[in-house]
Design an enzyme around this catalytic site. Structure first.
Site, PDB file in Angstrom:
ATOM      1  N   MET A  13      38.869 -37.321 -53.102  1.00  0.00           N
ATOM      2  CA  MET A  13      37.785 -37.939 -53.613  1.00  0.00           C
ATOM      3  C   MET A  13      38.326 -39.129 -54.532  1.00  0.00           C
ATOM      4  O   MET A  13      39.060 -39.232 -55.399  1.00  0.00           O
ATOM      5  CB  MET A  13      37.186 -36.944 -54.563  1.00  0.00           C
ATOM      6  CG  MET A  13      36.555 -35.729 -53.797  1.00  0.00           C
ATOM      7  SD  MET A  13      35.833 -34.537 -54.538  1.00  0.00           S
ATOM      8  CE  MET A  13      37.419 -33.665 -55.582  1.00  0.00           C
ATOM      9  N   GLN A  65      46.497 -39.247 -48.544  1.00  0.00           N
ATOM     10  CA  GLN A  65      45.441 -39.661 -47.597  1.00  0.00           C
ATOM     11  C   GLN A  65      45.846 -41.306 -47.541  1.00  0.00           C
ATOM     12  O   GLN A  65      45.520 -41.824 -48.553  1.00  0.00           O
ATOM     13  CB  GLN A  65      44.137 -39.261 -47.909  1.00  0.00           C
ATOM     14  CG  GLN A  65      42.966 -39.696 -46.876  1.00  0.00           C
ATOM     15  CD  GLN A  65      41.609 -39.411 -46.952  1.00  0.00           C
ATOM     16  OE1 GLN A  65      41.053 -39.980 -48.131  1.00  0.00           O
ATOM     17  NE2 GLN A  65      41.009 -38.399 -46.401  1.00  0.00           N
ATOM     18  N   CYS A  95      35.303 -41.744 -44.505  1.00  0.00           N
ATOM     19  CA  CYS A  95      34.703 -42.430 -45.541  1.00  0.00           C
ATOM     20  C   CYS A  95      33.829 -43.454 -45.179  1.00  0.00           C
ATOM     21  O   CYS A  95      34.157 -44.680 -44.327  1.00  0.00           O
ATOM     22  CB  CYS A  95      35.713 -42.908 -46.661  1.00  0.00           C
ATOM     23  SG  CYS A  95      35.158 -43.773 -48.122  1.00  0.00           S
ATOM     24  N   LYS A 134      41.273 -36.522 -41.079  1.00  0.00           N
ATOM     25  CA  LYS A 134      39.796 -36.087 -41.804  1.00  0.00           C
ATOM     26  C   LYS A 134      38.864 -36.775 -41.360  1.00  0.00           C
ATOM     27  O   LYS A 134      38.842 -38.168 -41.616  1.00  0.00           O
ATOM     28  CB  LYS A 134      39.914 -35.921 -43.386  1.00  0.00           C
ATOM     29  CG  LYS A 134      38.723 -35.379 -44.056  1.00  0.00           C
ATOM     30  CD  LYS A 134      39.077 -35.096 -45.426  1.00  0.00           C
ATOM     31  CE  LYS A 134      37.775 -34.345 -46.084  1.00  0.00           C
ATOM     32  NZ  LYS A 134      36.644 -35.154 -45.930  1.00  0.00           N
ATOM     33  N   ASN A 206      34.894 -29.042 -44.142  1.00  0.00           N
ATOM     34  CA  ASN A 206      34.535 -29.550 -45.611  1.00  0.00           C
ATOM     35  C   ASN A 206      33.117 -29.893 -45.568  1.00  0.00           C
ATOM     36  O   ASN A 206      32.377 -30.124 -44.354  1.00  0.00           O
ATOM     37  CB  ASN A 206      35.307 -30.797 -45.531  1.00  0.00           C
ATOM     38  CG  ASN A 206      34.906 -31.798 -46.848  1.00  0.00           C
ATOM     39  OD1 ASN A 206      34.823 -32.935 -46.636  1.00  0.00           O
ATOM     40  ND2 ASN A 206      34.977 -30.750 -47.943  1.00  0.00           N
ATOM     41  N   GLY A 207      32.436 -30.088 -46.789  1.00  0.00           N
ATOM     42  CA  GLY A 207      31.216 -30.098 -46.963  1.00  0.00           C
ATOM     43  C   GLY A 207      30.185 -29.327 -47.572  1.00  0.00           C
ATOM     44  O   GLY A 207      29.927 -28.025 -46.871  1.00  0.00           O
ATOM     45  N   GLY A 208      29.766 -29.274 -48.586  1.00  0.00           N
ATOM     46  CA  GLY A 208      29.069 -28.489 -49.282  1.00  0.00           C
ATOM     47  C   GLY A 208      29.397 -27.126 -49.544  1.00  0.00           C
ATOM     48  O   GLY A 208      28.786 -26.005 -49.868  1.00  0.00           O
TER      49      GLY A 208
END
EC number: 1.3.1.91
Length: 330
Positions: A13, A65, A95, A134, A206-208
């Site tokens: 992040m 990353q 991204c 990713k 990934n996500g939520g």
């Protein structure tokens, strides 16, 4: 292909998962894979490498990353990262910010899987650690069935060791990066179908992902689960990761030991020319669900940013918390 078995990761992040955040998170979980913020390949090659890529040995396992779309630059940056000691090199294909769009990388690469393949192949030639990707399930008007399949096949054909999939589309026009994390609907089933079609490939989701119960549910369908904002905003959730992965009962968090360790870490950082707030800004959400948490946040927000602030500010903030009043911290 390198063996890859990372079942739980804290997502990369930007502006959040810096070295101080990772050191903090590592003191809550020994087994989670920690990711750096995205580092653009050009910056890794030409920038201040110590500042951009340096990390504490306690952070392992830790992944770098990278962002970019030039295979040779990414290969060089990957080699630099491997020399620094990173356990994994990850390529950002997810991204959606204006910055990455102007550089034609990040989520833009969902449109050009052949470039992703070339980048992965070049990186694999230069490093022996795992190289992973990713991505999103698609961008803009793409059909997610064909877009994700194409990206996955290009990545795997080039030798990618794992694919981490943020189970949302990214809209490159019309939505901000924040909106792209929230507005496009989650489609976990799309990622599950990809895994069902490729049982021998490592696929993480990934996500939520908000709780460890969510994580456990996903692990029934895919190989790994990645938690982002929930881990940052309520970091004590990470204290249950090791037990989740071991199939055991979570142990009570040793908050006293944690604060002692982070105060000592902050002291070393300050002695090296840093500021307390560089460390404590990542610790604001630690005591969610405890009486005194608001006062804890106030002290760190106000006092840790002042010139000359030292580890005693962190200890004073901790003293405001009543550890006997836990309600919904986990």
């Amino acid at each position: 292909m390198a063996e890859y078995n990372q079942k739980f990761a804290v997502a990369p992040m930007i502006d959040w998962t810096d070295r101080h955040c990772r050191c903090f998170h590592r003191r809550l979980t020994e087994r989670a894979l920690l990711y750096t913020e995205m580092v653009v390949a050009d910056a890794a090659i030409h920038g201040d490498r110590s500042r951009l890529l340096g990390f504490d040995e306690s952070e392992h396992p830790v992944a770098l990353q990278l962002g970019g779309s030039d295979p040779q630059k990414l290969a060089q940056a990957a080699e630099i990262g491997a020399e620094f000691g990173y356990d994994e090199i990850n390529l950002n294909v997810g991204c959606p910010s204006d910055r990455v769009q102007s550089g034609t990388f990040g989520a833009c690469l969902m449109k050009t899987p052949e470039i992703v393949g070339a980048c992965v192949a070049a990186m694999k030639e230069r490093v022996s650690v795992p190289v992973t990707v990713k991505c999103r399930i698609g961008v803009d008007e793409q059909d997610t069935q064909t877009a994700l399949d194409a990206l996955a096949e290009a990545s795997w054909s080039a030798g990618a060791d794992a694919l981490w999939v943020h189970a949302r589309k990214a809209w490159l026009q019309g939505l901000s990066p924040k909106e792209n994390r929230e507005i496009p609907p989650l489609d976990y089933d799309r990622v599950y179908r990809l895994k069902a079609a490729h049982p021998d490939r490592f696929i993480g989701i990934n996500g939520g992902v908000a709780t460890l119960e969510d994580a456990a549910a996903h692990l029934a369908h895919v190989d790994g689960v990645m938690m982002g904002r929930a881990a940052y905003q309520n970091p004590v959730v990470l204290a249950g990761v090791d037990a989740l992965l071991a199939g055991s009962t979570p142990q009570k968090v040793d908050f006293e030991g944690l604060i002692d360790a982070m105060a000592a870490y902050a002291g070393r950082h300050i002695a090296a020319g840093g500021r307390l707030a560089h460390v404590t800004r990542h610790m604001i959400g630690l005591f969610h669900g405890y009486d005194g948490a608001r006062r804890y946040r106030q002290i760190l927000s106000r006092e840790a940013t002042r010139a000359g602030a030292g580890p005693e500010v962190l200890r004073a903030a901790f003293a405001a918390v009543d550890l006997s009043t836990q309600r919904d911290a986990a």
